[in-house]
Every structure is written in C-alpha cells, then in structure tokens.
Scaffold this active site. Structure first.
Site, PDB file in Angstrom:
ATOM      1  N   LYS A 117       0.865  -1.176   0.000  1.00  0.00           N
ATOM      2  CA  LYS A 117       0.000   0.000   0.000  1.00  0.00           C
ATOM      3  C   LYS A 117       0.902   1.225   0.000  1.00  0.00           C
ATOM      4  O   LYS A 117       2.052   1.154   0.441  1.00  0.00           O
ATOM      5  CB  LYS A 117      -0.864  -0.014   1.265  1.00  0.00           C
ATOM      6  CG  LYS A 117      -2.095   0.824   1.185  1.00  0.00           C
ATOM      7  CD  LYS A 117      -3.299   0.055   0.662  1.00  0.00           C
ATOM      8  CE  LYS A 117      -4.513   0.939   0.520  1.00  0.00           C
ATOM      9  NZ  LYS A 117      -5.703   0.208   0.115  1.00  0.00           N
TER      10      LYS A 117
ATOM     11  N   GLY B  72     -24.064   3.868   3.703  1.00  0.00           N
ATOM     12  CA  GLY B  72     -23.242   4.389   2.599  1.00  0.00           C
ATOM     13  C   GLY B  72     -23.742   3.908   1.257  1.00  0.00           C
ATOM     14  O   GLY B  72     -23.642   2.732   0.916  1.00  0.00           O
TER      15      GLY B  72
ATOM     16  N   GLY C   4     -22.660   4.774  -1.788  1.00  0.00           N
ATOM     17  CA  GLY C   4     -21.667   5.237  -2.763  1.00  0.00           C
ATOM     18  C   GLY C   4     -21.527   4.219  -3.878  1.00  0.00           C
ATOM     19  O   GLY C   4     -22.480   3.519  -4.231  1.00  0.00           O
TER      20      GLY C   4
ATOM     21  N   VAL D 130     -20.085   1.247  -4.163  1.00  0.00           N
ATOM     22  CA  VAL D 130     -20.398  -0.149  -3.862  1.00  0.00           C
ATOM     23  C   VAL D 130     -21.821  -0.278  -3.306  1.00  0.00           C
ATOM     24  O   VAL D 130     -22.596  -1.135  -3.746  1.00  0.00           O
ATOM     25  CB  VAL D 130     -19.387  -0.752  -2.855  1.00  0.00           C
ATOM     26  CG1 VAL D 130     -19.744  -2.200  -2.547  1.00  0.00           C
ATOM     27  CG2 VAL D 130     -17.961  -0.675  -3.397  1.00  0.00           C
TER      28      VAL D 130
HETATM   29  P1  NAD Z   1     -17.551   5.714  -2.033  1.00  0.00           P
HETATM   30  O1  NAD Z   1     -16.724   6.836  -1.558  1.00  0.00           O
HETATM   31  O2  NAD Z   1     -18.006   5.662  -3.450  1.00  0.00           O
HETATM   32  O3  NAD Z   1     -18.875   5.582  -1.140  1.00  0.00           O
HETATM   33  C1  NAD Z   1     -18.902   5.779   0.231  1.00  0.00           C
HETATM   34  C2  NAD Z   1     -20.210   6.505   0.547  1.00  0.00           C
HETATM   35  O4  NAD Z   1     -20.351   6.575   1.961  1.00  0.00           O
HETATM   36  C3  NAD Z   1     -20.241   7.938   0.031  1.00  0.00           C
HETATM   37  O5  NAD Z   1     -21.402   8.119  -0.764  1.00  0.00           O
HETATM   38  C4  NAD Z   1     -20.258   8.791   1.298  1.00  0.00           C
HETATM   39  O6  NAD Z   1     -21.036   9.961   1.155  1.00  0.00           O
HETATM   40  C5  NAD Z   1     -20.891   7.838   2.281  1.00  0.00           C
HETATM   41  N1  NAD Z   1     -20.601   8.133   3.678  1.00  0.00           N
HETATM   42  C6  NAD Z   1     -19.461   8.631   4.224  1.00  0.00           C
HETATM   43  N2  NAD Z   1     -19.601   8.769   5.541  1.00  0.00           N
HETATM   44  C7  NAD Z   1     -20.850   8.330   5.834  1.00  0.00           C
HETATM   45  C8  NAD Z   1     -21.584   8.205   7.039  1.00  0.00           C
HETATM   46  N3  NAD Z   1     -21.084   8.577   8.220  1.00  0.00           N
HETATM   47  N4  NAD Z   1     -22.843   7.704   6.979  1.00  0.00           N
HETATM   48  C9  NAD Z   1     -23.369   7.350   5.812  1.00  0.00           C
HETATM   49  N5  NAD Z   1     -22.721   7.444   4.637  1.00  0.00           N
HETATM   50  C10 NAD Z   1     -21.484   7.926   4.655  1.00  0.00           C
HETATM   51  O7  NAD Z   1     -16.741   4.383  -1.632  1.00  0.00           O
HETATM   52  P2  NAD Z   1     -16.963   2.917  -2.189  1.00  0.00           P
HETATM   53  O8  NAD Z   1     -16.013   2.680  -3.300  1.00  0.00           O
HETATM   54  O9  NAD Z   1     -18.416   2.647  -2.379  1.00  0.00           O
HETATM   55  O10 NAD Z   1     -16.425   2.060  -0.950  1.00  0.00           O
HETATM   56  C11 NAD Z   1     -17.218   1.874   0.221  1.00  0.00           C
HETATM   57  C12 NAD Z   1     -16.388   1.110   1.256  1.00  0.00           C
HETATM   58  O11 NAD Z   1     -15.997  -0.149   0.718  1.00  0.00           O
HETATM   59  C13 NAD Z   1     -15.078   1.810   1.645  1.00  0.00           C
HETATM   60  O12 NAD Z   1     -14.829   1.548   2.999  1.00  0.00           O
HETATM   61  C14 NAD Z   1     -14.042   1.128   0.785  1.00  0.00           C
HETATM   62  O13 NAD Z   1     -12.769   1.157   1.392  1.00  0.00           O
HETATM   63  C15 NAD Z   1     -14.577  -0.282   0.734  1.00  0.00           C
HETATM   64  N6  NAD Z   1     -14.154  -1.030  -0.456  1.00  0.00           N
HETATM   65  C16 NAD Z   1     -14.450  -0.575  -1.703  1.00  0.00           C
HETATM   66  C17 NAD Z   1     -14.062  -1.309  -2.822  1.00  0.00           C
HETATM   67  C18 NAD Z   1     -14.402  -0.851  -4.226  1.00  0.00           C
HETATM   68  O14 NAD Z   1     -14.249  -1.647  -5.146  1.00  0.00           O
HETATM   69  N7  NAD Z   1     -14.846   0.359  -4.427  1.00  0.00           N
HETATM   70  C19 NAD Z   1     -13.354  -2.519  -2.669  1.00  0.00           C
HETATM   71  C20 NAD Z   1     -13.064  -2.967  -1.368  1.00  0.00           C
HETATM   72  C21 NAD Z   1     -13.480  -2.206  -0.270  1.00  0.00           C
END
Ligand code: NAD
Length: 374
Positions: free
Chosen positions: A87, A186, A188, A190
C-alpha cells in the site's frame, strides 16, 4: 535528525507486523511526500492502492500505510490470489495538492521497486491520476478500460459482497436473501450497486443512509431504498447490516445498538478492535469478515495482471467468495473462535504453507505484465 521522528519503536513495529520493505519518498521539487510499504511478497507482488490524504503527522501516515499494507496481504491470501500485500500513502490534500509532476515522481519511486509493489486507486486517487503514474511505471492497475484496464471495480466488489451475504444468510437461516430486510450504511459506488443486486434477490426492504443528497435521491428513486438518518442506521430493525462507508464502525458504541443478525458489507477495517469480533458473536450476530467479503475489487484487478482482462472470468472468480465465506464460518465453529479470527487463520495458513515451499513462482506474472504494458 530530530528526536522522535524515526525512532527504534518503528523498527519494533515493523518486526511485529512483519513488513519486508518500507520506502520513504521525498521529492521537495514537486512537493511529493509519500510512503510505500510492502508487507509481504510471499504469494506475489505486493498490490494495494495509493491513498492521498492530508495526514497530520508522519507517524499517522506511517501507521496507516503499515496497517493497510498488512491488510492487503491477508485479503489476497484469503481470496486465494497470487498476490502479496502493499500500500502507499501520499501526504497531501487531494483537492489542492495534485499535479502531473507529483504523480510522475511517485511513479518513479514505484518503478524503483521493480514490481515488488503494484499500485492502484484508493481514497483521494482517481483513474486519471493512475494513468499519470503509468507514464513512469508499468506497475499500475485499475487504469481505464480504454487502456486495457479493468475499469471501476465497484460493481464487482458489490457482487462479491452479495455472495458473502448470501453465504451468511444460508448459514444463519438456511435461506436466501428473499424476504430479508437489509440496512446499507453508505450508498456510494459499492453501496448503490449492492442495493440494486438486493432488489433483484427479492429483499423485502432496503434501508440506507448517506451524507450525499444525490446518492440518497438515486437510491430511493431507482432502487426504492428507504432513507434513514446516518445516525440512526445502527438502530434499524433489520436482518442484515451492510457497512459500505467507513471503517471502525463496529465498536463499543454501535454494537449494543445493532438490531440485525448478520453484518455483511464492503467497508475495510470494520472492527474498531479485534475484540469486537468476539463481541458480535456474543450478541449472536454472524459477522462476515471484511477482507473476505470485499475482495471482489482485488480479484478484478488481479485479472488485469494475469493476462488479457476478461470480465466474465473476474465475475466467476468473485462468485467463489460464497464458498470461501462458508469455509470461514465452518472454521470458526470448528475451533470455537470468532469469524474474524477464522478469516485470519485461513490467510495465515496459506502464507505459512507457501512460504515453506521457498519458491517464488510469480516472476512470470511480472514479466508478462511488463511486456504487455510496454
Ligand atoms: P464511495 O466513496 O463511493 O462511497 C462511500 C459513501 O459513503 C459515500 O457516498 C459517502 O457519502 C458515504 N458516507 C461517508 N460517511 C458516511 C456516514 N457517516 N454515513 C453514511 N454514509 C457515509 O466508496 P466505495 O467505493 O463505495 O467504498 C465503500 C467502502 O468499501 C469503503 O470503505 C471502501 O474502502 C470499501 N471497499 C471498496 C471497494 C471498491 O471496489 N470500491 C473494494 C473494497 C473495499
């Protein structure tokens, strides 16, 4: 050097956590302050994204990169991938401090490791930044589909989360997710895909929350998600709680509030401390360990490295998260340990066995990738 900057306790920490290499990258001409940590190359090159964040101190950045790189080793090991853990963190504000020279300079440092570390997107970094890094080094994944990459991993990650959630449902209730109520924290990249998949699975109700108005609007209008206040998501009366926003959300404050029987979601580092895994079990909540359930994104980029990227193959591999999760649940029962400890055990056993072989069969993957990208 001033006292306390890098003291002997850092070496102690490296020894405890087992890191192979840590590279401190400083290029004042372009404002680059970064750290690359390679935790393990036992199973393959250390792959993990680069995070850009305005850390308050060097110590804070170092702690984050050490913890995150170790997590990648476990994720790849448990997913059965021939990848190690690495990382990187860039200290800076992603809204203000980005420049072409900064990312190219970072790329030169990545290149200096000769493939021991492969970078990708993480918090604060987008596809465009990765493409800039790629000017200086082929050791970048997650570039756009136009450049032969695998593109956005989120739908694949969400598919993997769905598989892990289905395994948990089978284990807990001997049933599918049909008729179940799920609360997603969340909405977002995912979380939104997950909501869509859950509708297709016949979930009875999906509750969700986000801080972003657009996300809320899309989730409720497109997928019928019932929106709740972010502070109330832990109290929702549901079958499954799916953390898809932040880490450390399973803690002393939130665990007593949970009304669910299963926790299964995408977030990294969901448990505030290791003991919270046991506390969930004591409350009768089945926890699907984060690095097993969210490995779909890593599986996706792995397919970029091992040959011509093939979406079907990546999806097929991601579906095996169901079986891997079942194995973790069985192991936890068998040894009477938490599911979080069982997931660690799966990863550690594979690492131990392959380390004992004393071979490094992954060199060909490196050569092929280098050839493909140059
Ligand atoms: P993202 O940034 O697209 O979505 C996260 C969402 O959470 C955002 O819409 C944000 O507004 C919301 N959020 C932040 N704080 C919040 C709170 N207190 N309450 C409610 N909502 C809140 O991220 P993502 O890519 O969807 O990833 C989500 C999680 O999954 C992260 O922890 C990331 O590390 C993990 N993850 C993602 C992937 C991937 O492929 N994108 C892979 C492995 C792990």
């Amino acid at each position: 050097m001033r006292k306390g900057l890098i003291n002997m306790s850092l070496f102690h920490e490296l020894e405890e956590m087992g890191h192979e290499r840590v590279l401190i990258c400083s290029n004042p001409e372009v404002g680059l302050k970064a750290i690359i940590a390679v935790h393990s190359t036992t199973l393959g090159p250390g792959l993990g994204g680069v995070r850009m964040w305005p850390y308050n101190s060097f110590d804070e950045a170092m702690r984050d990169v050490l913890r995150l790189s170790k997590g990648m080793t476990y994720k790849a090991a448990a997913a059965g991938l021939n990848l190690g853990g690495g990382k990187a963190v860039i200290i800076g504000d992603p809204k203000k401090d980005k420049s072409e020279a900064l990312f190219r300079s970072f790329g030169q440092y990545v290149q200096s490791l000769g493939g021991l570390y492969i970078t990708a997107e993480d918090v604060g970094i987008d596809v465009e930044d990765c493409e800039t890094v790629r000017i200086e080094t082929p050791w970048v994944t997650g570039v756009s589909e136009a450049l032969g990459g695998s593109g956005d991993p989120s739908p694949v990650t969400a598919l993997g989360v769905l598989q892990g959630m289905k395994a948990a449902a089978m284990r807990k209730w001997s049933s599918s997710l049909k008729g179940k109520t799920i609360a997603i924290q969340g909405l977002g990249s995912v979380g939104m895909w997950l909501a869509k998949y859950l509708v297709d699975e016949g979930a009875a109700a999906i509750y969700g929350c986000d801080l972003d108005e657009e996300a809320i609007e899309e989730a409720s209008s497109e997928h019928g998600v019932k929106i709740v206040d972010p502070d109330d998501i832990y109290d929702v009366d549901c079958d499954v709680f799916a953390p898809c926003a932040l880490g450390a959300i399973l803690n002393d404050d939130t665990i007593p509030r949970l009304q669910c029987e299963v926790v299964a979601g995408a977030s990294n580092n969901q448990l505030d401390e290791d003991r919270h895994g046991e506390e969930l079990a004591e409350r009768g909540i089945l926890y699907a360990p984060d690095f097993v359930i969210n490995s779909g994104g890593l599986i996706n980029v792995y397919n970029e490295l091992t040959g011509e990227y093939n979406r079907e193959r990546a999806l097929l591999m991601t579906r095996t998260i169901y079986i891997k999760m079942m194995r973790v649940f069985e192991l936890a029962d068998h040894h009477d340990i938490s599911t979080a400890d069982a997931a660690d055990k799966v990863a550690e056993e594979r690492l131990r066995e392959i380390r004992a072989l004393g071979t490094r069969q992954w060199g060909s993957m490196i050569e092929r990738h280098q050839h493909h990208n140059h």
